[in-house]
Scaffold this motif. Structure first.
Motif, PDB file in Angstrom:
ATOM      1  N   VAL A 189       0.851  -1.530   0.008  1.00 12.90           N
ATOM      2  CA  VAL A 189      -0.004   0.241  -0.379  1.00 12.90           C
ATOM      3  C   VAL A 189       0.863   0.817  -0.036  1.00 12.90           C
ATOM      4  CG1 VAL A 189      -1.748  -0.954   0.985  1.00 12.90           C
ATOM      5  CG2 VAL A 189       0.016   0.187   2.529  1.00 12.90           C
ATOM      6  N   VAL A 190       2.543   0.982   0.626  1.00 13.81           N
ATOM      7  CA  VAL A 190       2.963   2.044   0.752  1.00 13.81           C
ATOM      8  C   VAL A 190       4.295   1.568  -0.674  1.00 13.81           C
ATOM      9  CG1 VAL A 190       2.616   3.408   2.621  1.00 13.81           C
ATOM     10  CG2 VAL A 190       4.583   1.653   2.347  1.00 13.81           C
ATOM     11  N   PRO A 191       5.226   2.424  -1.500  1.00 10.58           N
ATOM     12  CA  PRO A 191       5.980   1.311  -2.018  1.00 10.58           C
ATOM     13  C   PRO A 191       6.727   0.506  -1.093  1.00 10.58           C
ATOM     14  CG  PRO A 191       5.843   3.470  -2.964  1.00 10.58           C
ATOM     15  CD  PRO A 191       5.072   3.190  -1.468  1.00 10.58           C
ATOM     16  N   PHE A 192       7.266  -0.295  -1.815  1.00 13.29           N
ATOM     17  CA  PHE A 192       8.650  -1.134  -0.713  1.00 13.29           C
ATOM     18  C   PHE A 192       9.231  -0.294  -0.013  1.00 13.29           C
ATOM     19  CE2 PHE A 192       6.290  -5.794  -1.493  1.00 13.29           C
ATOM     20  CZ  PHE A 192       5.795  -5.662  -1.019  1.00 13.29           C
ATOM     21  N   ASP A 193      10.045   0.752  -1.635  1.00 10.35           N
ATOM     22  CA  ASP A 193      11.609   1.222  -1.386  1.00 10.35           C
ATOM     23  C   ASP A 193      11.380   2.122  -0.358  1.00 10.35           C
ATOM     24  OD1 ASP A 193      14.346   1.659  -2.268  1.00 10.35           O
ATOM     25  OD2 ASP A 193      13.145   3.792  -3.001  1.00 10.35           O
ATOM     26  N   THR A 194      10.201   3.031   0.319  1.00 10.04           N
ATOM     27  CA  THR A 194       9.700   4.068   1.777  1.00 10.04           C
ATOM     28  C   THR A 194      10.058   2.774   2.852  1.00 10.04           C
ATOM     29  OG1 THR A 194       8.790   4.750   0.685  1.00 10.04           O
ATOM     30  CG2 THR A 194       8.579   5.066   2.699  1.00 10.04           C
ATOM     31  N   ILE A 195       9.739   1.126   2.760  1.00  7.11           N
ATOM     32  CA  ILE A 195       9.508   0.291   3.613  1.00  7.11           C
ATOM     33  C   ILE A 195      11.197   0.552   4.135  1.00  7.11           C
ATOM     34  CG2 ILE A 195       9.088  -1.895   5.080  1.00  7.11           C
ATOM     35  CD1 ILE A 195       6.590  -1.861   3.303  1.00  7.11           C
ATOM     36  N   TRP A 196      11.862  -0.014   3.458  1.00  2.00           N
ATOM     37  CA  TRP A 196      13.220  -0.369   3.110  1.00  2.00           C
ATOM     38  C   TRP A 196      14.419   0.026   4.528  1.00  2.00           C
ATOM     39  CZ3 TRP A 196      10.582  -4.665   0.965  1.00  2.00           C
ATOM     40  CH2 TRP A 196      10.774  -5.835   1.184  1.00  2.00           C
ATOM     41  N   LYS A 197      14.097   2.079   2.792  1.00  7.75           N
ATOM     42  CA  LYS A 197      14.970   2.703   3.428  1.00  7.75           C
ATOM     43  C   LYS A 197      14.774   2.633   5.192  1.00  7.75           C
ATOM     44  CE  LYS A 197      15.170   4.886  -0.577  1.00  7.75           C
ATOM     45  NZ  LYS A 197      14.814   6.294  -2.133  1.00  7.75           N
ATOM     46  N   HIS A 198      13.731   2.401   5.495  1.00  8.63           N
ATOM     47  CA  HIS A 198      13.139   3.386   6.671  1.00  8.63           C
ATOM     48  C   HIS A 198      13.713   1.825   8.236  1.00  8.63           C
ATOM     49  CE1 HIS A 198      11.220   3.839  10.649  1.00  8.63           C
ATOM     50  NE2 HIS A 198      10.445   2.665  10.640  1.00  8.63           N
ATOM     51  N   MET A 199      13.536   0.912   7.153  1.00 11.14           N
ATOM     52  CA  MET A 199      14.265  -0.389   7.937  1.00 11.14           C
ATOM     53  C   MET A 199      15.557  -0.230   8.306  1.00 11.14           C
ATOM     54  SD  MET A 199      12.008  -1.440  10.092  1.00 11.14           S
ATOM     55  CE  MET A 199      13.043  -2.523  10.772  1.00 11.14           C
ATOM     56  N   ASP A 200      16.534   0.320   6.846  1.00  7.90           N
ATOM     57  CA  ASP A 200      17.912   0.159   6.651  1.00  7.90           C
ATOM     58  C   ASP A 200      18.254   1.331   7.606  1.00  7.90           C
ATOM     59  OD1 ASP A 200      18.137  -1.468   4.807  1.00  7.90           O
ATOM     60  OD2 ASP A 200      18.393   0.108   3.378  1.00  7.90           O
ATOM     61  N   ALA A 201      17.838   2.226   8.486  1.00  8.04           N
ATOM     62  CA  ALA A 201      18.121   2.746   9.676  1.00  8.04           C
ATOM     63  C   ALA A 201      18.189   2.393  10.600  1.00  8.04           C
ATOM     64  CB  ALA A 201      17.408   4.313   9.231  1.00  8.04           C
ATOM     65  N   LYS A 202      17.606   1.456  11.001  1.00  8.46           N
ATOM     66  CA  LYS A 202      17.099   0.451  12.402  1.00  8.46           C
ATOM     67  C   LYS A 202      18.426  -0.386  12.530  1.00  8.46           C
ATOM     68  CE  LYS A 202      13.340   2.065  13.195  1.00  8.46           C
ATOM     69  NZ  LYS A 202      13.055   3.786  13.841  1.00  8.46           N
ATOM     70  N   PRO A 203      18.749  -0.396  13.573  1.00 10.56           N
ATOM     71  CA  PRO A 203      19.965  -1.386  14.393  1.00 10.56           C
ATOM     72  C   PRO A 203      18.990  -2.346  14.274  1.00 10.56           C
ATOM     73  CG  PRO A 203      19.834   0.131  15.499  1.00 10.56           C
ATOM     74  CD  PRO A 203      18.684   1.026  14.427  1.00 10.56           C
ATOM     75  N   CYS A 204      19.075  -3.173  13.377  1.00  6.82           N
ATOM     76  CA  CYS A 204      18.089  -4.632  13.724  1.00  6.82           C
ATOM     77  C   CYS A 204      18.284  -5.797  12.383  1.00  6.82           C
ATOM     78  CB  CYS A 204      17.029  -4.632  13.368  1.00  6.82           C
ATOM     79  SG  CYS A 204      15.857  -3.586  12.265  1.00  6.82           S
ATOM     80  N   ASP A 205      18.428  -6.966  12.394  1.00  6.66           N
ATOM     81  CA  ASP A 205      18.989  -8.017  11.761  1.00  6.66           C
ATOM     82  C   ASP A 205      18.127  -8.985  11.288  1.00  6.66           C
ATOM     83  OD1 ASP A 205      21.876  -7.940  11.562  1.00  6.66           O
ATOM     84  OD2 ASP A 205      21.984  -9.530  13.437  1.00  6.66           O
ATOM     85  N   PHE A 206      16.842  -7.682  11.986  1.00  7.92           N
ATOM     86  CA  PHE A 206      15.187  -9.368  11.749  1.00  7.92           C
ATOM     87  C   PHE A 206      14.072  -7.709  10.753  1.00  7.92           C
ATOM     88  CE2 PHE A 206      12.771 -12.744  10.431  1.00  7.92           C
ATOM     89  CZ  PHE A 206      11.704 -11.964  11.462  1.00  7.92           C
TER      90      PHE A 206
END
Length: 116
Positions: free
Chosen positions: A99-116
């Protein structure tokens, strides 16, 4: 970033719907490789359409549900390719979207210090 997406599918009739194709196209924009795993049946015309779009297809018995399907796909990838893959995307056709571009989600998660 090298990603492999494994998309599990179950539909009693084996019919591929437009929302499946929309989701898969969005995955192809994010993943280096997309593997479509049909649990049970997939119509021949759907298989041909997916293969023509560069999506790998596995049709397997509907046993073990999504976890067994993901396992079969991962086992078929091969050690060398897995070692050279940064992320695995495990998803299924019970979700609609994106419902929002996956690119937006991945950019947001790339900024988080997590592996999952």
């Amino acid at each position: 970033m090298r990603r492999i997406a494994i998309y599990c599918f179950y539909e009693k009739t084996g019919r591929l719907n437009q929302f499946n194709l929309y989701y898969l196209k969005a995955l192809q924009q994010q993943a280096t490789r997309v593997i479509f795993v049909a649990n049970g049946h997939l119509q021949e015309s759907a298989q041909e359409k997916l293969l023509a779009q560069g999506i790998d297809v596995i049709v397997r018995p509907n046993e073990g549900f999504d976890f067994a399907a993901w396992k079969e796909a991962i086992n078929g990838i091969g050690d060398e390719e897995l070692l050279n893959t940064d992320e695995l995307i495990l998803c299924n056709n019970s979700c609609y979207g994106p419902v929002v571009p996956f690119d937006t989600i991945w950019k947001h998660m790339d900024a988080k210090p997590c592996d999952f």
